[in-house]
Design a protein around this motif. Sequence first.
Motif, PDB file in Angstrom:
ATOM      1  N   PHE A 139       0.446  -0.798  -0.301  1.00 17.30           N
ATOM      2  CA  PHE A 139       0.123   0.247   0.019  1.00 17.30           C
ATOM      3  C   PHE A 139       0.687   1.414  -0.210  1.00 17.30           C
ATOM      4  O   PHE A 139       1.865   1.111   1.013  1.00 17.30           O
ATOM      5  N   GLU A 150      -2.940   5.454   0.242  1.00 18.91           N
ATOM      6  CA  GLU A 150      -3.208   3.935   0.263  1.00 18.91           C
ATOM      7  C   GLU A 150      -3.953   4.211   1.662  1.00 18.91           C
ATOM      8  O   GLU A 150      -4.523   3.717   2.630  1.00 18.91           O
ATOM      9  N   SER A 164      -7.645  -1.493 -10.960  1.00 16.73           N
ATOM     10  CA  SER A 164      -6.803  -2.320 -10.005  1.00 16.73           C
ATOM     11  C   SER A 164      -5.293  -2.199 -10.628  1.00 16.73           C
ATOM     12  O   SER A 164      -5.315  -2.746 -11.408  1.00 16.73           O
ATOM     13  N   ILE A 198      -9.743   1.791  -2.988  1.00 17.48           N
ATOM     14  CA  ILE A 198      -8.736   0.879  -3.211  1.00 17.48           C
ATOM     15  C   ILE A 198      -8.612   0.534  -4.286  1.00 17.48           C
ATOM     16  O   ILE A 198      -9.437  -0.551  -4.287  1.00 17.48           O
ATOM     17  N   ARG A 207      -7.052  -1.817  -5.481  1.00 20.83           N
ATOM     18  CA  ARG A 207      -6.539  -3.321  -5.706  1.00 20.83           C
ATOM     19  C   ARG A 207      -6.981  -4.323  -6.126  1.00 20.83           C
ATOM     20  O   ARG A 207      -8.256  -3.978  -5.684  1.00 20.83           O
TER      21      ARG A 207
END
Length: 201
Positions: free
Chosen positions: A22, A26, A57, A97, A99
Amino acid sequence: MKKIIFILLVPIILTSCASSKFTSYEKQIVDHTDNNGRLRVFLVENPSDSLILYKKSKNIKAKASNLALKKFTQDLYNTVLDPDNLGVGIAAPQVGINRKIIWVQRFDKEEKPYELFLNIEILDYSESKKEGKEGCLSVETYSGFVNRSTEITIKYDNFENKKITETISGFTAVIFQHEIDHLNGILFIDRITDKSLLIRQ
Ligand SMILES: [Zn+2]
């Protein structure tokens, strides 16, 4: 000389892009949980939230020693289980986020557990498709019918950074396709080309 530097740099850049930890930005979002350990769900109706929802992402370093990731996955789990806003799946972009992290409720297993999938992607889609009604925690205004493959093959990491391949079918395969769409910056409403078919909630 320039060529040597370039050759040395490329693998370093590729490795860091492939799965990094991260960022501090984040981490700030991840730290903002409520008293129940839940994160705010981003909504497409909110212009600044929709920028995140429509972004692709990246991978994350899938290590159990990554404590920030461990905490985040728990917070994301608490969020999908919010009794006031219960979901059958959730993707990390839905809490801000970008990701490749999702939780999916496994209706194809007896206890119907929620399971975590890191760096997930779809390797194969069945040609056979079926239309089913979908809604989304990030879309307050509409639900609608989406055509999805009835079977898919997925590849993902677990916390031991082990790559796993699995074939999923039925309603659970639909949830996977919906959540993995989120990781590619796609919402179910974008899959419905005739907008007159969107159903107002
Ligand atoms: Zn959704």
